[in-house]
Structures are given as C-alpha cells and as structure tokens.
Design an enzyme around this catalytic site. Structure first.
Site, PDB file in Angstrom:
ATOM      1  N   LYS A   1     -53.487  27.603  35.952  1.00  0.00           N
ATOM      2  CA  LYS A   1     -53.676  28.773  35.200  1.00  0.00           C
ATOM      3  C   LYS A   1     -53.158  29.851  36.035  1.00  0.00           C
ATOM      4  O   LYS A   1     -53.616  30.173  37.255  1.00  0.00           O
ATOM      5  CB  LYS A   1     -55.461  28.938  34.991  1.00  0.00           C
ATOM      6  CG  LYS A   1     -55.713  29.998  34.298  1.00  0.00           C
ATOM      7  CD  LYS A   1     -57.256  30.260  33.939  1.00  0.00           C
ATOM      8  CE  LYS A   1     -57.885  30.971  35.101  1.00  0.00           C
ATOM      9  NZ  LYS A   1     -57.539  32.529  35.363  1.00  0.00           N
ATOM     10  N   THR A   2     -52.523  30.904  35.286  1.00  0.00           N
ATOM     11  CA  THR A   2     -51.939  32.001  36.088  1.00  0.00           C
ATOM     12  C   THR A   2     -52.470  33.232  35.678  1.00  0.00           C
ATOM     13  O   THR A   2     -53.056  33.418  34.700  1.00  0.00           O
ATOM     14  CB  THR A   2     -50.315  32.116  35.976  1.00  0.00           C
ATOM     15  OG1 THR A   2     -50.171  32.018  34.455  1.00  0.00           O
ATOM     16  CG2 THR A   2     -49.527  31.062  36.458  1.00  0.00           C
TER      17      THR A   2
ATOM     18  N   ASP B   1     -53.515  33.424  31.887  1.00  0.00           N
ATOM     19  CA  ASP B   1     -55.140  33.980  31.338  1.00  0.00           C
ATOM     20  C   ASP B   1     -54.836  35.194  31.018  1.00  0.00           C
ATOM     21  O   ASP B   1     -55.421  36.293  32.107  1.00  0.00           O
ATOM     22  CB  ASP B   1     -55.904  33.791  32.648  1.00  0.00           C
ATOM     23  CG  ASP B   1     -57.334  34.230  32.405  1.00  0.00           C
ATOM     24  OD1 ASP B   1     -57.627  34.428  31.336  1.00  0.00           O
ATOM     25  OD2 ASP B   1     -58.044  33.917  33.419  1.00  0.00           O
TER      26      ASP B   1
ATOM     27  N   ASP C   1     -56.245  43.608  22.096  1.00  0.00           N
ATOM     28  CA  ASP C   1     -55.620  44.826  21.047  1.00  0.00           C
ATOM     29  C   ASP C   1     -55.465  44.213  19.725  1.00  0.00           C
ATOM     30  O   ASP C   1     -55.575  43.003  19.290  1.00  0.00           O
ATOM     31  CB  ASP C   1     -54.466  45.299  21.713  1.00  0.00           C
ATOM     32  CG  ASP C   1     -54.616  46.857  21.428  1.00  0.00           C
ATOM     33  OD1 ASP C   1     -55.042  47.270  20.392  1.00  0.00           O
ATOM     34  OD2 ASP C   1     -54.153  47.634  22.480  1.00  0.00           O
TER      35      ASP C   1
ATOM     36  N   LYS D   1     -55.946  37.138  28.343  1.00  0.00           N
ATOM     37  CA  LYS D   1     -57.152  37.799  27.722  1.00  0.00           C
ATOM     38  C   LYS D   1     -56.649  39.072  26.905  1.00  0.00           C
ATOM     39  O   LYS D   1     -57.324  40.148  26.903  1.00  0.00           O
ATOM     40  CB  LYS D   1     -58.114  38.341  28.879  1.00  0.00           C
ATOM     41  CG  LYS D   1     -58.733  37.391  29.545  1.00  0.00           C
ATOM     42  CD  LYS D   1     -59.673  37.579  30.358  1.00  0.00           C
ATOM     43  CE  LYS D   1     -60.649  36.663  31.091  1.00  0.00           C
ATOM     44  NZ  LYS D   1     -59.875  36.016  32.270  1.00  0.00           N
TER      45      LYS D   1
ATOM     46  N   ASN E   1     -50.702  44.062  15.667  1.00  0.00           N
ATOM     47  CA  ASN E   1     -49.435  44.436  15.975  1.00  0.00           C
ATOM     48  C   ASN E   1     -49.036  44.500  17.438  1.00  0.00           C
ATOM     49  O   ASN E   1     -47.906  44.042  18.006  1.00  0.00           O
ATOM     50  CB  ASN E   1     -49.132  45.656  15.282  1.00  0.00           C
ATOM     51  CG  ASN E   1     -47.706  46.030  15.278  1.00  0.00           C
ATOM     52  OD1 ASN E   1     -46.858  45.268  14.775  1.00  0.00           O
ATOM     53  ND2 ASN E   1     -47.437  47.131  15.997  1.00  0.00           N
ATOM     54  N   THR E   2     -50.068  45.156  18.341  1.00  0.00           N
ATOM     55  CA  THR E   2     -49.872  45.218  19.589  1.00  0.00           C
ATOM     56  C   THR E   2     -49.750  44.124  20.386  1.00  0.00           C
ATOM     57  O   THR E   2     -48.730  43.785  21.334  1.00  0.00           O
ATOM     58  CB  THR E   2     -51.064  46.109  20.100  1.00  0.00           C
ATOM     59  OG1 THR E   2     -50.963  47.617  19.486  1.00  0.00           O
ATOM     60  CG2 THR E   2     -50.864  46.522  21.904  1.00  0.00           C
TER      61      THR E   2
HETATM   62  O1  6AU Z   1     -62.902  30.067  40.773  1.00  0.00           O
HETATM   63  P1  6AU Z   1     -62.725  31.599  40.710  1.00  0.00           P
HETATM   64  O2  6AU Z   1     -64.119  32.327  40.792  1.00  0.00           O
HETATM   65  O3  6AU Z   1     -61.865  32.000  42.277  1.00  0.00           O
HETATM   66  O4  6AU Z   1     -61.796  31.934  39.717  1.00  0.00           O
HETATM   67  C1  6AU Z   1     -62.144  31.858  38.266  1.00  0.00           C
HETATM   68  C2  6AU Z   1     -61.002  32.050  37.341  1.00  0.00           C
HETATM   69  C3  6AU Z   1     -60.569  33.839  37.380  1.00  0.00           C
HETATM   70  C4  6AU Z   1     -60.751  34.367  36.447  1.00  0.00           C
HETATM   71  O5  6AU Z   1     -60.209  35.338  35.743  1.00  0.00           O
HETATM   72  C5  6AU Z   1     -61.041  33.320  35.146  1.00  0.00           C
HETATM   73  O6  6AU Z   1     -61.257  32.125  35.756  1.00  0.00           O
HETATM   74  N1  6AU Z   1     -62.347  33.478  34.524  1.00  0.00           N
HETATM   75  C6  6AU Z   1     -62.035  33.410  33.006  1.00  0.00           C
HETATM   76  C7  6AU Z   1     -60.832  33.016  32.450  1.00  0.00           C
HETATM   77  C8  6AU Z   1     -60.370  31.612  32.654  1.00  0.00           C
HETATM   78  O7  6AU Z   1     -60.410  33.139  31.203  1.00  0.00           O
HETATM   79  C9  6AU Z   1     -63.474  33.788  32.097  1.00  0.00           C
HETATM   80  C10 6AU Z   1     -64.449  33.955  32.703  1.00  0.00           C
HETATM   81  O8  6AU Z   1     -65.391  33.927  31.977  1.00  0.00           O
HETATM   82  N2  6AU Z   1     -64.658  33.834  34.035  1.00  0.00           N
HETATM   83  C11 6AU Z   1     -63.637  33.666  34.624  1.00  0.00           C
HETATM   84  O9  6AU Z   1     -63.792  33.594  36.007  1.00  0.00           O
HETATM   85  O10 6AU Z   1     -58.883  33.563  37.361  1.00  0.00           O
END
Ligand code: 6AU
Length: 262
Positions: free
Chosen positions: A62-63, A93, A98, A95, A101-102
């Site tokens: 996951k990036t 990731d 918007d 997220k 279209n954006t």
């Molecule tokens: O294990 P951590 O706390 O170092 O990292 C958690 C990772 C981070 C957050 O951006 C992501 O998970 N995250 C997400 C995602 C995956 O969408 C949603 C969320 O509710 N909480 C969360 O921590 O990269």
C-alpha cells in the site's frame, strides 16, 4: 449458506466474478499471506528498499505516492519490477473524495497517473455515487478495483451507522467496487474484500488518534480479510523483514483459526 469468511481464500478466488479479486485471492493463497504493508515513507530510495524487504511476505503493497518527495515515473517502473519479482499487488491509498468528473482527472492524469499502475485505490462516498462512476470510467477498462472507506481506524471517526450502511449498499451494486476499508465483514450479498488498517501486535495507538487492534480480533473474530500494517513493521530500530514475517504469520494464523471455527 456458508458465510464468505468461512470459506478459504482459494475457494473465494475460484468463485469470484472480478478478475482482480481472483488474482488477489490466488496470490494470498500462494504466499500464505493476508498482509499488506503501508509504506508511508518520504523518499524513492526508502520506498524501494522497504518494498524489496517486505515483498516476500505481503500480498499487497500500500502506497501514499504523494508523500514521496522525489517521485518520478522511474519509481513506478521500479515498483512494478519489485511487484513482479516478489509477486504482490499495489494499492494506492489515495482516498478520493471529490465529484465524479474531478476524480476522473485525478485518478487517470496529473503527475501520478495512478490508474496506470495501482491495482487498487480507495475513495470516500461523501459526494454520492457519482464518485464511484467517475473512478470506474477510468479504472474498469484497465482492470482495476476500488475499495470504499466504510469505516476508519482513528479515534472519533465519523464513518458509522447509516453512513457505513450506505457504503455497503453502493458497493454491492457497483461492479468496480471490490471491497472496503473497515474493521469487519460487512455483507453476504456479494464477496467484497475487507482490508483493515490500524493493526498492531503491541502498541495500542499513536499521539494523533490512530487506534490499533490485533490480527486475531480483526481476522478471526470480525471476519476481515487483509491486515494493513505500517509502523508496526518499520518503526525505529526494527528489523523490517523479520517484523513483516511476524505479522504475516500472525495474520495467517488468525485466518486459519477462523476457518477452524464452526
Ligand atoms: O500502521 P500505521 O498506523 O503506521 O499505518 C496505517 C496506514 C496509513 C493510513 O493512511 C492507513 O493505514 N489508514 C487507512 C487506509 C488504508 O485507508 C484508513 C484508516 O481508517 N486508517 C488508516 O490508518 O497509511
């Protein structure tokens, strides 16, 4: 009917209608891994080193590509080569949040061209269903898949109750959606994959509201499919490969325990 969380990943892959979900389940079974590493690092070199070290133990990398200070398309090419070498999929990731279209422009274009290389991305449904349609127009032709943020891991998060239910409703009827970010299995209407962040074997949280739960709670008890782990694996002084292996083993043991439940 047998709940999806009582079936093996292999069986779910065979039965799934979405080619990307099929690919993911097959990968998980092959590598005996339901671990995704959250690579929240600031440079190209750190990201590539981390991906190379954890690669053998993960199903998904996951990036957060916009954290990388020296991003360029060579980083993408090198990440893809590592994904090939170690047999993992990539989840950006982003997220998105918007109007349709954006997000189409943000997903397909800009500097990052996310849809060209990320197998999965995610979005909030706060703008309504148009966001899914916009992303689908770009991602479906490329065989990509979308995860909806049905819940979040942080303290005081607002994705609860009717909002979470709406996410589930939208996910079930949109074929571009392959799953959720959340803490549990959400529906039996379709085999949607849950990926759960906020996983830690020891720490209980951080200073900014993150909350950690164990693989056993999330996978065995709540029926989630994939654990997402960041700082638990690459925090200060950690042996990254050893920690990745430890989380991979804990996640897989939690899954086997779930299958053994009657
Ligand atoms: O294990 P951590 O706390 O170092 O990292 C958690 C990772 C981070 C957050 O951006 C992501 O998970 N995250 C997400 C995602 C995956 O969408 C949603 C969320 O509710 N909480 C969360 O921590 O990269």
């Amino acid at each position: 009917m047998v709940s999806f969380s009582q079936k093996t990943y292999a069986a779910r892959g065979q039965e799934h209608e979405h080619p990307l979900a099929k690919q993911l389940f097959a990968n998980m079974e092959r590598k005996k891994s339901n671990l995704s590493v959250a690579a929240d690092v600031a440079t190209k070199a750190e990201l590539l080193l981390l991906a190379d070290k954890v690669g053998p133990y993960i199903c998904v990398l996951k990036t957060h590509i916009d954290i990388v200070e020296d991003f360029d398309m060579d980083l993408v090419a090198q990440l893809q080569a590592l994904a090939e070498k170690h047999d993992f999929l990539i989840f950006e990731d982003r997220k998105f949040a918007d109007i349709g279209n954006t997000v189409k422009l943000q997903y397909g274009g800009g500097i990052y061209r996310i849809a060209d290389w990320a197998h999965f991305t995610n979005c909030h449904v706060i703008p309504g269903e148009g966001i899914i349609q916009g992303l689908a127009e770009v991602g479906m032709p490329k065989g990509r898949g979308l995860l909806l943020l049905a819940e979040m891991s942080s303290k005081g998060m607002l994705a609860t109750g009717a909002y979470t239910d709406k996410n589930v409703e939208m996910a079930v009827k949109n074929e571009f959606v392959v799953g959720f970010i959340g803490s549990r299995r959400f529906t039996e209407d379709r085999d949607l994959i849950t990926m759960t962040p906020g996983i830690g074997l020891h720490a209980s949280g951080d200073a900014l509201g993150q909350q950690y739960r164990t693989p056993e709670t999330i996978v065995t008890k709540n029926g989630s499919d994939i654990i997402i782990v960041g700082r638990g694996i690459y925090g200060p002084g950690k042996d990254v490969a050893a920690e990745a292996q430890r989380y991979r083993d804990a996640g897989w043991a939690a899954y086997e325990k779930r299958l053994a439940k009657d």
